[in-house]
Design a protein around this motif. Structure first.
Motif, mmCIF file in Angstrom:
data_model
loop_
_atom_site.group_PDB
_atom_site.id
_atom_site.type_symbol
_atom_site.label_atom_id
_atom_site.label_comp_id
_atom_site.label_asym_id
_atom_site.label_seq_id
_atom_site.Cartn_x
_atom_site.Cartn_y
_atom_site.Cartn_z
ATOM 1 N N LEU A 120 -22.092 21.683 25.499
ATOM 2 C CA LEU A 120 -23.266 21.803 26.356
ATOM 3 C C LEU A 120 -24.348 20.784 26.014
ATOM 4 O O LEU A 120 -25.448 20.833 26.582
ATOM 5 C CB LEU A 120 -23.819 23.223 26.275
ATOM 6 N N GLY A 121 -24.049 19.876 25.082
ATOM 7 C CA GLY A 121 -24.965 18.781 24.795
ATOM 8 C C GLY A 121 -25.911 19.004 23.637
ATOM 9 O O GLY A 121 -26.851 18.219 23.451
ATOM 10 N N HIS A 122 -25.680 20.037 22.830
ATOM 11 C CA HIS A 122 -26.559 20.350 21.703
ATOM 12 C C HIS A 122 -25.893 19.973 20.389
ATOM 13 O O HIS A 122 -24.670 20.005 20.261
ATOM 14 C CB HIS A 122 -26.906 21.833 21.709
ATOM 15 N N ASP A 123 -26.715 19.655 19.388
ATOM 16 C CA ASP A 123 -26.193 19.218 18.099
ATOM 17 C C ASP A 123 -26.348 20.294 17.026
ATOM 18 O O ASP A 123 -27.368 21.005 16.969
ATOM 19 C CB ASP A 123 -26.911 17.954 17.627
ATOM 20 N N VAL A 124 -25.317 20.375 16.166
ATOM 21 C CA VAL A 124 -25.308 21.251 14.989
ATOM 22 C C VAL A 124 -25.422 20.352 13.765
ATOM 23 O O VAL A 124 -24.711 19.337 13.671
ATOM 24 C CB VAL A 124 -24.007 22.078 14.921
ATOM 25 N N TRP A 125 -26.288 20.707 12.814
ATOM 26 C CA TRP A 125 -26.565 19.844 11.670
ATOM 27 C C TRP A 125 -26.303 20.585 10.356
ATOM 28 O O TRP A 125 -26.668 21.749 10.202
ATOM 29 C CB TRP A 125 -28.014 19.370 11.712
ATOM 30 N N TYR A 126 -25.654 19.888 9.420
ATOM 31 C CA TYR A 126 -25.412 20.446 8.084
ATOM 32 C C TYR A 126 -26.518 19.991 7.132
ATOM 33 O O TYR A 126 -26.849 18.805 7.068
ATOM 34 C CB TYR A 126 -24.055 19.999 7.553
ATOM 35 N N THR A 127 -27.083 20.956 6.361
ATOM 36 C CA THR A 127 -28.204 20.696 5.468
ATOM 37 C C THR A 127 -27.822 21.056 4.033
ATOM 38 O O THR A 127 -27.959 22.217 3.624
ATOM 39 C CB THR A 127 -29.444 21.516 5.890
ATOM 40 N N PRO A 128 -27.344 20.100 3.222
ATOM 41 C CA PRO A 128 -26.907 20.425 1.862
ATOM 42 C C PRO A 128 -28.040 20.815 0.929
ATOM 43 O O PRO A 128 -27.802 21.443 -0.120
ATOM 44 C CB PRO A 128 -26.221 19.131 1.396
ATOM 45 N N ALA A 129 -29.279 20.479 1.272
ATOM 46 C CA ALA A 129 -30.405 20.840 0.406
ATOM 47 C C ALA A 129 -30.688 22.335 0.424
ATOM 48 O O ALA A 129 -31.380 22.849 -0.466
ATOM 49 C CB ALA A 129 -31.650 20.070 0.843
ATOM 50 N N LYS A 157 -11.029 28.546 25.931
ATOM 51 C CA LYS A 157 -12.327 28.415 26.584
ATOM 52 C C LYS A 157 -12.861 26.978 26.554
ATOM 53 O O LYS A 157 -13.498 26.525 27.509
ATOM 54 C CB LYS A 157 -13.360 29.332 25.911
ATOM 55 N N CYS A 158 -12.584 26.263 25.458
ATOM 56 C CA CYS A 158 -13.320 25.026 25.207
ATOM 57 C C CYS A 158 -12.598 23.741 25.588
ATOM 58 O O CYS A 158 -13.267 22.751 25.921
ATOM 59 C CB CYS A 158 -13.714 24.968 23.726
ATOM 60 N N LEU A 159 -11.284 23.678 25.510
ATOM 61 C CA LEU A 159 -10.588 22.449 25.883
ATOM 62 C C LEU A 159 -10.656 22.225 27.392
ATOM 63 O O LEU A 159 -10.670 23.189 28.172
ATOM 64 C CB LEU A 159 -9.126 22.516 25.453
ATOM 65 N N ASP A 160 -10.682 20.960 27.819
ATOM 66 C CA ASP A 160 -10.671 20.697 29.251
ATOM 67 C C ASP A 160 -9.292 21.017 29.840
ATOM 68 O O ASP A 160 -8.347 21.319 29.112
ATOM 69 C CB ASP A 160 -11.102 19.253 29.551
ATOM 70 N N ASP A 161 -9.169 20.970 31.140
ATOM 71 C CA ASP A 161 -7.948 21.415 31.809
ATOM 72 C C ASP A 161 -6.713 20.653 31.331
ATOM 73 O O ASP A 161 -5.665 21.249 31.034
ATOM 74 C CB ASP A 161 -8.079 21.251 33.330
ATOM 75 N N ARG A 202 -20.490 21.986 31.129
ATOM 76 C CA ARG A 202 -20.292 21.082 30.001
ATOM 77 C C ARG A 202 -20.935 19.733 30.271
ATOM 78 O O ARG A 202 -20.921 19.216 31.391
ATOM 79 C CB ARG A 202 -18.811 20.945 29.659
ATOM 80 N N VAL A 203 -21.491 19.137 29.202
ATOM 81 C CA VAL A 203 -22.150 17.844 29.273
ATOM 82 C C VAL A 203 -21.298 16.777 28.590
ATOM 83 O O VAL A 203 -21.248 15.637 29.046
ATOM 84 C CB VAL A 203 -23.546 17.917 28.603
ATOM 85 N N ARG A 204 -20.624 17.160 27.520
ATOM 86 C CA ARG A 204 -19.815 16.223 26.742
ATOM 87 C C ARG A 204 -18.339 16.414 27.058
ATOM 88 O O ARG A 204 -17.873 17.530 27.286
ATOM 89 C CB ARG A 204 -20.066 16.412 25.253
ATOM 90 N N THR A 205 -17.610 15.315 27.017
ATOM 91 C CA THR A 205 -16.168 15.348 27.243
ATOM 92 C C THR A 205 -15.439 15.698 25.957
ATOM 93 O O THR A 205 -15.999 15.618 24.850
ATOM 94 C CB THR A 205 -15.666 13.982 27.736
ATOM 95 N N ASP A 206 -14.158 16.061 26.090
ATOM 96 C CA ASP A 206 -13.352 16.300 24.901
ATOM 97 C C ASP A 206 -13.281 15.050 24.026
ATOM 98 O O ASP A 206 -13.286 15.149 22.798
ATOM 99 C CB ASP A 206 -11.939 16.734 25.293
ATOM 100 N N ALA A 207 -13.209 13.879 24.651
ATOM 101 C CA ALA A 207 -13.134 12.639 23.888
ATOM 102 C C ALA A 207 -14.374 12.429 23.028
ATOM 103 O O ALA A 207 -14.283 11.900 21.910
ATOM 104 C CB ALA A 207 -12.951 11.457 24.838
ATOM 105 N N GLU A 208 -15.535 12.875 23.520
ATOM 106 C CA GLU A 208 -16.769 12.746 22.748
ATOM 107 C C GLU A 208 -16.825 13.735 21.593
ATOM 108 O O GLU A 208 -17.421 13.457 20.550
ATOM 109 C CB GLU A 208 -17.977 12.955 23.664
ATOM 110 N N ILE A 209 -16.205 14.889 21.768
ATOM 111 C CA ILE A 209 -16.268 15.951 20.751
ATOM 112 C C ILE A 209 -15.178 15.793 19.698
ATOM 113 O O ILE A 209 -15.342 16.177 18.543
ATOM 114 C CB ILE A 209 -16.116 17.321 21.446
ATOM 115 N N LEU A 210 -14.053 15.215 20.091
ATOM 116 C CA LEU A 210 -12.869 15.199 19.236
ATOM 117 C C LEU A 210 -13.113 14.631 17.841
ATOM 118 O O LEU A 210 -12.560 15.164 16.867
ATOM 119 C CB LEU A 210 -11.741 14.435 19.935
ATOM 120 N N PRO A 211 -13.918 13.587 17.645
ATOM 121 C CA PRO A 211 -14.148 13.084 16.283
ATOM 122 C C PRO A 211 -14.750 14.120 15.334
ATOM 123 O O PRO A 211 -14.640 13.976 14.112
ATOM 124 C CB PRO A 211 -15.104 11.904 16.507
ATOM 125 N N LEU A 212 -15.389 15.153 15.872
ATOM 126 C CA LEU A 212 -15.951 16.207 15.027
ATOM 127 C C LEU A 212 -14.895 17.196 14.548
ATOM 128 O O LEU A 212 -15.180 18.034 13.689
ATOM 129 C CB LEU A 212 -17.049 16.965 15.787
#
Length: 433
Positions: A209-218, A251-255, A383-393
């Protein structure tokens, strides 16, 4: 929601939810550390959401921690729905979730939200989690394979090169914060999951949906691993793993990607169940199959326990060896019991609960398809982002989800045969095992 006063970052107001089910033994350490965090009291609300405990947890918290607001539910709604119900009663713009079997450092919450000073558009932040003693990694980020199974990076290791601030596919639901209105808008944790992978599903949806999740090791927390779910037998937990992983990918993969991945995921689930059951497949064959020698991967001899233990020790650490050893003992006992019954029922096939749980999970997924289709439609339309944009994560998109060498060989053979390596290869790190 957030503002800067004379160039100074203003800490966001947070409602922190601690979910509890018969976890009174953990609450002194957990809530004691939470109420001691170094955070403005007028910007922090602490809620204890109780999932119908019978161990006196509610009364204990009301007496011992009067500043904690108790949300008492009538029964155990699980991790997903329990937290959703508590979040619905939160009053601050951000809502956080913390497992009851964790304790936090005094600077934890302040450090967790600090990235918002430089990245005010972040939607969700996830915490660093160590074991209870602080000697080994529990969570520093996770990846996911195309089947929907999550992998915690370097679990049990003392240190990791991945323990740096970065964007993630999904947070750990046991120590995170998220914008409350956004959490509500996207449906929160999927209540049908009950527990397990609801955070992977939430993060994947956020990213789509176009939102970012961030990891905070501190921001560091300490975890008694599975302090709540250890009360449930492994075979029941396996049902949740199998069902929820399938639900997430559905639910999350494209067709196009779903059409390729779902049949492979079901075939892999079936293969794992048959291996767990130690089914003698030749018993079911009338004659040797034509072309059987080339109809699939070569099947190596069954690995010895010593071989499995050395591999687990090398790749996953000592705790994993102990955990897998205990699980193997339970599976072995189930097999012996089933074979004993087979003597009485000559036509029976031994099938331990650990194996059956995979088919039960698949069945539950199938029976949930109507509701899942509605959730999928809602998500895919927005959805805003494609699977190709998400796949590297994903990082481990092609990683086998079971360690038996026979399964691993089948897994690699299947993804080559169905050309899933070409489709999902961008989601597999080159240094992944």
């Amino acid at each position: 929601m957030l503002s800067r006063l004379k160039g100074t970052f203003e800490l966001p107001a947070v409602s922190l939810v601690v979910l509890n089910f018969n976890g009174r033994e953990h609450l002194e350490a957990c809530l004691g550390s939470v109420v001691a965090v170094e955070y403005p009291k007028d910007r922090l609300e602490v809620l204890l959401c109780d999932n119908g405990s019978s161990d006196g947890s509610v009364g204990y918290v009301k007496e011992r921690f009067p500043g904690v607001r108790v949300v008492a539910l009538d029964r155990n709604y699980g991790f997903a729905e329990g937290n959703n119900r508590a979040a619905a009663q939160a009053t601050h713009p951000w809502v956080g979730f913390l497992n009851n079997d964790m304790r936090v450092e005094p600077s934890w919450l302040r450090n967790l939200v600090e990235p918002l000073a430089e990245q005010p558009r972040l939607a969700c932040l996830s915490s660093r989690i160590l074991n209870w003693e602080g000697s080994a990694i529990d969570f520093i980020g996770a990846g996911i394979n195309f089947q929907g199974f999550g992998f915690q990076f370097d679990f049990g290791h003392k240190q990791s090169s991945r323990d740096v601030p970065r964007r993630l596919l999904s947070p750990c639901g046991g120590a995170m914060v998220i914008r409350r209105e956004l959490f509500r808008e996207i449906g929160g944790f999927d209540p049908d999951y009950f527990g397990f992978y609801e955070d992977a599903d939430l993060g994947w949806r956020l990213n789509l949906l176009g939102h970012d999740v961030w990891y905070t090791p501190a921001a560091t927390t300490y975890h008694r691993h599975h302090g709540t779910y250890k009360r449930f037998p492994d075979y029941k937990i396996q049902v949740l793993y199998q069902r929820n992983a399938l639900s997430t990918m559905y639910k999350c993969l494209d067709d196009e990607n779903l059409a390729a991945a779902l049949p492979a995921a079901i075939l892999l689930l079936n293969e794992k169940a048959l291996l767990l059951a130690d089914v003698r497949r030749a018993t079911f064959e009338i004659a040797a199959r034509p072309g059987a020698a080339t109809a699939g991967p070569d099947v190596p001899p069954r690995p010895t326990m010593a071989t499995k233990a050395r591999r687990a020790l090398r790749e996953q650490g000592f705790r994993a060896v102990l955990r897998k050893g205990a699980a193997h003992a339970r599976v072995r006992a189930g097999r012996l019991a089933n074979r004993g019954r087979q003597v009485l029922l000559a036509d029976a096939v031994p099938m331990p609960r650990a194996a059956v749980s995979h088919y039960v999970g698949l069945s539950q997924f199938a029976h949930n398809l109507e509701a899942l289709a509605q959730k999928r439609s809602w998500l895919q339309q927005r959805r805003v982002r494609t699977d190709a944009e998400i796949l590297p994560l994903f990082h481990v998109a092609l990683e086998p989800s079971y360690g038996d060498p026979r399964y691993i060989d089948f897994h690699h053979w299947l993804i080559r045969t169905l050309e899933l390596d070409r489709r999902f290869g961008a989601g597999q790190d080159s240094d992944s095992p």
